[in-house]
Design a protein around this motif. Structure first.
Motif, PDB file in Angstrom:
ATOM      1  N   SER A  85       6.697  26.660  45.473  1.00  0.00           N
ATOM      2  CA  SER A  85       7.945  26.842  46.226  1.00  0.00           C
ATOM      3  C   SER A  85       9.155  26.670  45.326  1.00  0.00           C
ATOM      4  CB  SER A  85       7.994  25.844  47.397  1.00  0.00           C
ATOM      5  OG  SER A  85       6.892  26.011  48.254  1.00  0.00           O
ATOM      6  N   LEU A  86       9.126  27.344  44.199  1.00  0.00           N
ATOM      7  CA  LEU A  86      10.189  27.170  43.213  1.00  0.00           C
ATOM      8  C   LEU A  86      11.526  27.657  43.740  1.00  0.00           C
ATOM      9  CD1 LEU A  86       8.164  28.059  40.037  1.00  0.00           C
ATOM     10  CD2 LEU A  86       9.461  25.955  40.369  1.00  0.00           C
ATOM     11  N   LYS A  87      12.561  26.948  43.340  1.00  0.00           N
ATOM     12  CA  LYS A  87      13.924  27.260  43.740  1.00  0.00           C
ATOM     13  C   LYS A  87      14.748  27.602  42.502  1.00  0.00           C
ATOM     14  CE  LYS A  87      13.593  23.626  47.268  1.00  0.00           C
ATOM     15  NZ  LYS A  87      14.209  22.374  47.773  1.00  0.00           N
ATOM     16  N   PRO A  88      15.838  28.333  42.664  1.00  0.00           N
ATOM     17  CA  PRO A  88      16.690  28.636  41.495  1.00  0.00           C
ATOM     18  C   PRO A  88      17.130  27.370  40.759  1.00  0.00           C
ATOM     19  CG  PRO A  88      17.288  30.039  43.320  1.00  0.00           C
ATOM     20  CD  PRO A  88      16.278  29.064  43.863  1.00  0.00           C
ATOM     21  N   GLU A  89      17.333  26.292  41.490  1.00  0.00           N
ATOM     22  CA  GLU A  89      17.772  25.051  40.832  1.00  0.00           C
ATOM     23  C   GLU A  89      16.666  24.374  40.028  1.00  0.00           C
ATOM     24  OE1 GLU A  89      18.085  25.867  44.069  1.00  0.00           O
ATOM     25  OE2 GLU A  89      17.766  24.115  45.378  1.00  0.00           O
ATOM     26  N   ASP A  90      15.452  24.875  40.098  1.00  0.00           N
ATOM     27  CA  ASP A  90      14.367  24.367  39.257  1.00  0.00           C
ATOM     28  C   ASP A  90      14.388  24.983  37.859  1.00  0.00           C
ATOM     29  OD1 ASP A  90      12.234  24.504  42.123  1.00  0.00           O
ATOM     30  OD2 ASP A  90      13.117  22.710  41.233  1.00  0.00           O
ATOM     31  N   ALA A  91      15.208  25.990  37.658  1.00  0.00           N
ATOM     32  CA  ALA A  91      15.260  26.655  36.360  1.00  0.00           C
ATOM     33  C   ALA A  91      15.753  25.689  35.281  1.00  0.00           C
ATOM     34  CB  ALA A  91      16.181  27.869  36.432  1.00  0.00           C
ATOM     35  N   ALA A  92      15.006  25.624  34.187  1.00  0.00           N
ATOM     36  CA  ALA A  92      15.319  24.681  33.103  1.00  0.00           C
ATOM     37  C   ALA A  92      14.282  24.853  32.003  1.00  0.00           C
ATOM     38  CB  ALA A  92      15.300  23.246  33.607  1.00  0.00           C
ATOM     39  N   VAL A  93      14.520  24.177  30.907  1.00  0.00           N
ATOM     40  CA  VAL A  93      13.466  23.997  29.913  1.00  0.00           C
ATOM     41  C   VAL A  93      12.682  22.756  30.315  1.00  0.00           C
ATOM     42  CG1 VAL A  93      12.913  23.600  27.492  1.00  0.00           C
ATOM     43  CG2 VAL A  93      14.838  25.081  28.107  1.00  0.00           C
ATOM     44  N   TYR A  94      11.381  22.902  30.413  1.00  0.00           N
ATOM     45  CA  TYR A  94      10.513  21.806  30.819  1.00  0.00           C
ATOM     46  C   TYR A  94       9.810  21.231  29.599  1.00  0.00           C
ATOM     47  CZ  TYR A  94      11.211  22.652  35.764  1.00  0.00           C
ATOM     48  OH  TYR A  94      11.775  22.764  37.018  1.00  0.00           O
ATOM     49  N   TYR A  95       9.842  19.910  29.511  1.00  0.00           N
ATOM     50  CA  TYR A  95       9.251  19.196  28.388  1.00  0.00           C
ATOM     51  C   TYR A  95       8.174  18.241  28.892  1.00  0.00           C
ATOM     52  CZ  TYR A  95      13.569  20.560  25.971  1.00  0.00           C
ATOM     53  OH  TYR A  95      14.613  21.250  25.421  1.00  0.00           O
ATOM     54  N   CYS A  96       7.094  18.145  28.142  1.00  0.00           N
ATOM     55  CA  CYS A  96       6.156  17.054  28.390  1.00  0.00           C
ATOM     56  C   CYS A  96       6.380  15.986  27.337  1.00  0.00           C
ATOM     57  CB  CYS A  96       4.704  17.521  28.408  1.00  0.00           C
ATOM     58  SG  CYS A  96       4.043  18.040  26.838  1.00  0.00           S
ATOM     59  N   ALA A  97       6.046  14.770  27.698  1.00  0.00           N
ATOM     60  CA  ALA A  97       6.276  13.635  26.819  1.00  0.00           C
ATOM     61  C   ALA A  97       5.196  12.590  27.063  1.00  0.00           C
ATOM     62  CB  ALA A  97       7.653  13.042  27.076  1.00  0.00           C
ATOM     63  N   LEU A  98       4.962  11.789  26.066  1.00  0.00           N
ATOM     64  CA  LEU A  98       3.977  10.716  26.163  1.00  0.00           C
ATOM     65  C   LEU A  98       4.629   9.365  25.916  1.00  0.00           C
ATOM     66  CD1 LEU A  98       0.899  12.148  24.219  1.00  0.00           C
ATOM     67  CD2 LEU A  98       1.348  12.214  26.668  1.00  0.00           C
ATOM     68  N   ARG A  99       4.153   8.407  26.678  1.00  0.00           N
ATOM     69  CA  ARG A  99       4.661   7.044  26.566  1.00  0.00           C
ATOM     70  C   ARG A  99       3.466   6.141  26.283  1.00  0.00           C
ATOM     71  NH1 ARG A  99       8.042   2.978  28.322  1.00  0.00           N
ATOM     72  NH2 ARG A  99       7.075   1.439  29.693  1.00  0.00           N
ATOM     73  N   ASN A 100       3.570   5.342  25.231  1.00  0.00           N
ATOM     74  CA  ASN A 100       2.471   4.474  24.824  1.00  0.00           C
ATOM     75  C   ASN A 100       2.482   3.208  25.666  1.00  0.00           C
ATOM     76  OD1 ASN A 100       0.307   3.412  23.537  1.00  0.00           O
ATOM     77  ND2 ASN A 100       1.338   3.031  21.606  1.00  0.00           N
ATOM     78  N   SER A 101       2.208   3.387  26.950  1.00  0.00           N
ATOM     79  CA  SER A 101       2.206   2.276  27.894  1.00  0.00           C
ATOM     80  C   SER A 101       1.483   2.724  29.162  1.00  0.00           C
ATOM     81  CB  SER A 101       3.640   1.870  28.236  1.00  0.00           C
ATOM     82  OG  SER A 101       3.673   0.940  29.294  1.00  0.00           O
ATOM     83  N   VAL A 102       0.993   1.766  29.917  1.00  0.00           N
ATOM     84  CA  VAL A 102       0.349   2.077  31.200  1.00  0.00           C
ATOM     85  C   VAL A 102       1.353   2.103  32.336  1.00  0.00           C
ATOM     86  CG1 VAL A 102      -1.852   1.118  30.444  1.00  0.00           C
ATOM     87  CG2 VAL A 102      -0.210  -0.332  31.655  1.00  0.00           C
ATOM     88  N   VAL A 103       2.596   1.803  32.024  1.00  0.00           N
ATOM     89  CA  VAL A 103       3.628   1.715  33.049  1.00  0.00           C
ATOM     90  C   VAL A 103       4.467   2.988  33.059  1.00  0.00           C
ATOM     91  CG1 VAL A 103       5.628   0.442  33.873  1.00  0.00           C
ATOM     92  CG2 VAL A 103       3.703  -0.783  32.817  1.00  0.00           C
ATOM     93  N   ILE A 104       4.639   3.559  34.217  1.00  0.00           N
ATOM     94  CA  ILE A 104       5.461   4.763  34.342  1.00  0.00           C
ATOM     95  C   ILE A 104       6.940   4.392  34.274  1.00  0.00           C
ATOM     96  CG2 ILE A 104       6.228   6.514  36.006  1.00  0.00           C
ATOM     97  CD1 ILE A 104       3.344   6.875  36.847  1.00  0.00           C
TER      98      ILE A 104
END
Length: 124
Positions: A85-104
Motif C-alpha cells: 500500500s505504498l504512498k507517494p510520501e514513502d518515496a525515498a532512498v531506503y537504507y539498511c543498517a546493522l547495530r551490534n546490540s540485541v536492543v532495538i
C-alpha cells in the motif's frame, strides 16, 4: 568489517508493493539488530523498522505500521522489508543498517554499519 548491499527498489504506483533486500557479508548477521531507514530529499534520515538478531522482536515507525513487514533469513545473511500500500510520501532512498546490540534503537547514530541505499519512487 561488514558490507551491506540493498536491492529491490524501483518505481511503483501508489497502492503497489515492493520488497527490499539487504545482503550482508563479512560477519554473521544473526549477531546484529537490523534496521531500515529512509531519507527523502531535503529531509533527515528517519527510522522505518527494525528487527532483533533472532527475529523475535520487531518495531515499526507509526507511518508504516500495518503496511510494512521486516524479516530476516540469517541462514542467507539477508534481511527484507516488504512494503505494501505504498504512498507517494514513502518515496525515498531506503537504507539498511546493522547495530551490534540485541536492543532495538530508532536513531541512525545507534547503528554501526550502513548500506549504500536503494531508491524507492512512488507515482500518484
Amino acid at each position: 568489517q561488514v558490507q551491506l548491499v540493498e536491492s529491490g527498489g524501483g518505481l511503483v504506483q501508489a497502492g503497489g508493493s515492493l520488497r527490499l533486500s539487504c545482503a550482508a557479508s563479512g560477519r554473521t548477521l544473526s549477531r546484529y539488530t537490523m534496521g531500515w531507514f529512509r531519507q527523502a530529499p531535503g529531509k533527515e534520515r528517519e527510522f522505518v523498522a527494525a528487527i532483533t538478531g533472532s527475529g523475535a522482536v520487531t518495531h515499526y515507525a507509526d507511518s508504516v505500521k500495518g503496511r510494512c513487514t521486516i524479516s530476516r533469513d540469517n541462514a542467507k545473511n539477508t534481511g527484507y522489508l516488504q512494503m505494501n500500500s505504498l504512498k507517494p510520501e514513502d518515496a525515498a532512498v531506503y537504507y539498511c543498517a546493522l547495530r551490534n546490540s540485541v536492543v532495538i534503537r530508532t536513531t541512525p547514530t545507534s547503528y554501526d554499519y550502513w548500506g549504500q541505499g536503494t531508491q524507492v519512487t512512488v507515482s500518484s
